[in-house]
Design an enzyme around this catalytic site. Structure first.
Site, PDB file in Angstrom:
ATOM      1  N   PRO A   1     -13.880 -16.383 -42.698  1.00 53.13           N
ATOM      2  CA  PRO A   1     -14.363 -15.026 -42.607  1.00 53.13           C
ATOM      3  C   PRO A   1     -13.347 -14.228 -41.886  1.00 53.13           C
ATOM      4  O   PRO A   1     -12.518 -14.509 -41.309  1.00 53.13           O
ATOM      5  CB  PRO A   1     -15.581 -15.201 -41.493  1.00 53.13           C
ATOM      6  CG  PRO A   1     -15.291 -16.591 -41.176  1.00 53.13           C
ATOM      7  CD  PRO A   1     -14.725 -17.336 -42.210  1.00 53.13           C
ATOM      8  N   ASN A   2     -13.394 -12.854 -42.434  1.00 52.05           N
ATOM      9  CA  ASN A   2     -12.485 -12.011 -42.180  1.00 52.05           C
ATOM     10  C   ASN A   2     -11.202 -11.928 -42.698  1.00 52.05           C
ATOM     11  O   ASN A   2     -10.458 -10.801 -42.792  1.00 52.05           O
ATOM     12  CB  ASN A   2     -12.569 -11.565 -40.591  1.00 52.05           C
ATOM     13  CG  ASN A   2     -13.580 -11.381 -40.009  1.00 52.05           C
ATOM     14  OD1 ASN A   2     -14.635 -10.254 -40.517  1.00 52.05           O
ATOM     15  ND2 ASN A   2     -14.194 -12.088 -39.069  1.00 52.05           N
TER      16      ASN A   2
ATOM     17  N   ARG B   1      -5.646  -4.800 -41.021  1.00 56.63           N
ATOM     18  CA  ARG B   1      -5.882  -4.432 -39.778  1.00 56.63           C
ATOM     19  C   ARG B   1      -5.341  -5.379 -38.760  1.00 56.63           C
ATOM     20  O   ARG B   1      -4.900  -6.638 -39.236  1.00 56.63           O
ATOM     21  CB  ARG B   1      -7.618  -4.849 -39.475  1.00 56.63           C
ATOM     22  CG  ARG B   1      -8.578  -3.917 -40.407  1.00 56.63           C
ATOM     23  CD  ARG B   1      -9.294  -3.009 -39.436  1.00 56.63           C
ATOM     24  NE  ARG B   1     -10.425  -2.645 -39.863  1.00 56.63           N
ATOM     25  CZ  ARG B   1     -10.515  -1.561 -40.867  1.00 56.63           C
ATOM     26  NH1 ARG B   1      -9.260  -1.380 -41.827  1.00 56.63           N
ATOM     27  NH2 ARG B   1     -11.787  -1.354 -41.498  1.00 56.63           N
TER      28      ARG B   1
ATOM     29  N   TYR C   1      -1.690 -10.567 -37.242  1.00 53.89           N
ATOM     30  CA  TYR C   1      -2.005 -11.471 -38.606  1.00 53.89           C
ATOM     31  C   TYR C   1      -0.638 -11.049 -39.489  1.00 53.89           C
ATOM     32  O   TYR C   1      -0.740 -11.440 -40.423  1.00 53.89           O
ATOM     33  CB  TYR C   1      -3.314 -11.147 -39.098  1.00 53.89           C
ATOM     34  CG  TYR C   1      -4.388 -11.855 -38.216  1.00 53.89           C
ATOM     35  CD1 TYR C   1      -4.263 -13.242 -37.926  1.00 53.89           C
ATOM     36  CD2 TYR C   1      -5.496 -11.014 -37.669  1.00 53.89           C
ATOM     37  CE1 TYR C   1      -5.386 -13.640 -36.979  1.00 53.89           C
ATOM     38  CE2 TYR C   1      -6.099 -11.741 -36.645  1.00 53.89           C
ATOM     39  CZ  TYR C   1      -6.266 -13.090 -36.599  1.00 53.89           C
ATOM     40  OH  TYR C   1      -7.124 -13.490 -35.750  1.00 53.89           O
TER      41      TYR C   1
ATOM     42  N   ASN D   1      -8.330 -22.652 -44.136  1.00 54.18           N
ATOM     43  CA  ASN D   1      -8.140 -21.712 -43.024  1.00 54.18           C
ATOM     44  C   ASN D   1      -9.714 -21.237 -43.028  1.00 54.18           C
ATOM     45  O   ASN D   1     -10.187 -20.108 -43.551  1.00 54.18           O
ATOM     46  CB  ASN D   1      -7.116 -20.422 -43.107  1.00 54.18           C
ATOM     47  CG  ASN D   1      -7.060 -19.968 -41.914  1.00 54.18           C
ATOM     48  OD1 ASN D   1      -8.047 -19.841 -40.955  1.00 54.18           O
ATOM     49  ND2 ASN D   1      -6.244 -18.736 -41.902  1.00 54.18           N
TER      50      ASN D   1
ATOM     51  N   ALA E   1     -12.881 -18.217 -37.818  1.00 51.67           N
ATOM     52  CA  ALA E   1     -13.424 -18.659 -36.700  1.00 51.67           C
ATOM     53  C   ALA E   1     -14.339 -19.792 -36.899  1.00 51.67           C
ATOM     54  O   ALA E   1     -14.850 -20.047 -35.666  1.00 51.67           O
ATOM     55  CB  ALA E   1     -14.300 -17.000 -36.286  1.00 51.67           C
TER      56      ALA E   1
ATOM     57  N   GLU F   1      -5.306 -28.316 -42.359  1.00 49.85           N
ATOM     58  CA  GLU F   1      -5.858 -27.138 -41.710  1.00 49.85           C
ATOM     59  C   GLU F   1      -4.897 -26.155 -41.601  1.00 49.85           C
ATOM     60  O   GLU F   1      -3.894 -26.688 -40.971  1.00 49.85           O
ATOM     61  CB  GLU F   1      -6.535 -27.662 -40.273  1.00 49.85           C
ATOM     62  CG  GLU F   1      -7.076 -26.655 -39.444  1.00 49.85           C
ATOM     63  CD  GLU F   1      -7.501 -27.042 -38.030  1.00 49.85           C
ATOM     64  OE1 GLU F   1      -7.529 -28.203 -37.866  1.00 49.85           O
ATOM     65  OE2 GLU F   1      -7.932 -26.164 -37.473  1.00 49.85           O
TER      66      GLU F   1
ATOM     67  N   HIS G   1      -3.622 -22.099 -39.943  1.00 48.94           N
ATOM     68  CA  HIS G   1      -4.046 -20.833 -39.372  1.00 48.94           C
ATOM     69  C   HIS G   1      -2.673 -19.991 -39.041  1.00 48.94           C
ATOM     70  O   HIS G   1      -1.421 -20.526 -38.972  1.00 48.94           O
ATOM     71  CB  HIS G   1      -4.248 -21.146 -37.744  1.00 48.94           C
ATOM     72  CG  HIS G   1      -5.532 -22.047 -37.713  1.00 48.94           C
ATOM     73  ND1 HIS G   1      -6.872 -21.527 -37.961  1.00 48.94           N
ATOM     74  CD2 HIS G   1      -5.760 -23.432 -37.580  1.00 48.94           C
ATOM     75  CE1 HIS G   1      -7.574 -22.454 -37.903  1.00 48.94           C
ATOM     76  NE2 HIS G   1      -7.188 -23.476 -37.542  1.00 48.94           N
TER      77      HIS G   1
ATOM     78  N   ARG H   1      -3.541 -18.644 -27.734  1.00 55.36           N
ATOM     79  CA  ARG H   1      -4.572 -17.400 -27.862  1.00 55.36           C
ATOM     80  C   ARG H   1      -5.641 -17.935 -26.823  1.00 55.36           C
ATOM     81  O   ARG H   1      -5.670 -18.558 -25.904  1.00 55.36           O
ATOM     82  CB  ARG H   1      -5.202 -17.164 -29.078  1.00 55.36           C
ATOM     83  CG  ARG H   1      -3.923 -16.687 -30.253  1.00 55.36           C
ATOM     84  CD  ARG H   1      -4.284 -16.289 -31.648  1.00 55.36           C
ATOM     85  NE  ARG H   1      -5.162 -15.343 -31.299  1.00 55.36           N
ATOM     86  CZ  ARG H   1      -6.018 -14.683 -32.338  1.00 55.36           C
ATOM     87  NH1 ARG H   1      -5.806 -15.295 -33.754  1.00 55.36           N
ATOM     88  NH2 ARG H   1      -6.723 -13.699 -32.345  1.00 55.36           N
TER      89      ARG H   1
HETATM   90  O1  CA2 Z   1      -5.060 -17.442 -37.117  1.00 54.55           O
HETATM   91  C1  CA2 Z   1      -5.791 -17.599 -37.951  1.00 54.55           C
HETATM   92  O2  CA2 Z   1      -5.292 -17.840 -39.181  1.00 54.55           O
HETATM   93  C2  CA2 Z   1      -7.093 -17.596 -37.714  1.00 54.55           C
HETATM   94  O3  CA2 Z   1      -7.821 -19.096 -38.233  1.00 54.55           O
HETATM   95  C3  CA2 Z   1      -7.692 -16.320 -37.919  1.00 54.55           C
HETATM   96  C4  CA2 Z   1      -9.294 -16.185 -37.659  1.00 54.55           C
HETATM   97  C5  CA2 Z   1      -9.567 -16.349 -36.124  1.00 54.55           C
HETATM   98  O4  CA2 Z   1     -10.663 -16.321 -35.793  1.00 54.55           O
HETATM   99  C6  CA2 Z   1      -9.012 -17.966 -35.759  1.00 54.55           C
HETATM  100  O5  CA2 Z   1      -8.840 -18.064 -34.439  1.00 54.55           O
HETATM  101  C7  CA2 Z   1      -7.418 -18.148 -36.213  1.00 54.55           C
HETATM  102  C8  CA2 Z   1      -9.459 -14.782 -37.817  1.00 54.55           C
HETATM  103  C9  CA2 Z   1      -9.460 -14.217 -39.276  1.00 54.55           C
HETATM  104  C10 CA2 Z   1      -9.573 -12.711 -39.150  1.00 54.55           C
HETATM  105  O6  CA2 Z   1      -8.488 -11.933 -39.957  1.00 54.55           O
HETATM  106  C11 CA2 Z   1      -8.361 -10.895 -39.671  1.00 54.55           C
HETATM  107  C12 CA2 Z   1      -7.257 -10.239 -40.449  1.00 54.55           C
HETATM  108  C13 CA2 Z   1      -7.060  -8.860 -40.142  1.00 54.55           C
HETATM  109  C14 CA2 Z   1      -7.926  -8.120 -39.159  1.00 54.55           C
HETATM  110  C15 CA2 Z   1      -8.758  -8.752 -38.614  1.00 54.55           C
HETATM  111  C16 CA2 Z   1      -9.005  -9.958 -38.834  1.00 54.55           C
END
Ligand code: CA2
Length: 144
Positions: free
Chosen positions: A10-11, A18, A23, A74, A77, A99, A101, A108
């Site tokens: 997700p996301n 964003r 990221y 990946n 969340a 896995e 990230h 974090r």
């Molecule tokens: O660091 C990572 O790759 C995560 O898997 C990213 C997830 C986060 O919940 C994990 O704890 C770590 C979130 C992905 C959200 O991606 C976004 C990218 C741009 C803007 C907002 C969110």
């Protein structure tokens, strides 16, 4: 030739659009292009996907058991919450799951320090941004 599923949760479709401070500037399509380029060098075939839905990720893990020799995951969340994804990774054993990230989840918030993916993963790479995906492909290519 090995086929590797690269699955994103997700996301991650928002990547590059964003929160560049956390990221980075690359979009998910850029990451997919990096993976395809690395796959060419490593003689792998990559099937790159993203979903915001937990059940879809579970379905894709099941599909990976029949159609792939490894998974780069990946789970976003869902990494920290999903027993369904944990069970699916266990269920598709011995298909190896790496896995990944983008961010260093251990640097974090405390809730990101826990991974439900890790117990059944071959290994985990975090904190190196998109490079983590190609490192994961390299790890899977190196397996007999
Ligand atoms: O660091 C990572 O790759 C995560 O898997 C990213 C997830 C986060 O919940 C994990 O704890 C770590 C979130 C992905 C959200 O991606 C976004 C990218 C741009 C803007 C907002 C969110």
């Amino acid at each position: 030739m090995k086929t590797i599923f690269v699955l994103n949760g997700p996301n991650l479709n928002l990547l590059g659009k964003r929160e560049p401070g956390i990221y980075g500037n690359k979009t998910l399509e850029d990451v997919a292009a990096d993976c395809r380029e690395a796959a060419g060098r490593l003689s792998l075939q990559v099937d790159f996907r993203q979903s915001n839905h937990e059940g879809v990720l579970v379905d894709w893990l099941h599909e990976a058991a029949d159609k792939s020799q490894g998974v780069v995951l990946n789970a976003g969340a869902y990494t920290h919450t999903s027993i369904a994804i944990h069970d699916a990774i266990r269920a598709i054993s011995p298909v190896p799951v790496v896995e990944v990230h983008l961010s260093n989840i251990h640097a974090r918030e405390p809730f990101r320090h826990v991974s439900k993916v890790a117990p059944h993963a071959l290994g985990m790479i975090c904190g190196f941004g998109p490079l983590g995906y190609t490192l994961a492909l390299q790890a899977l290519a190196a397996r007999p």
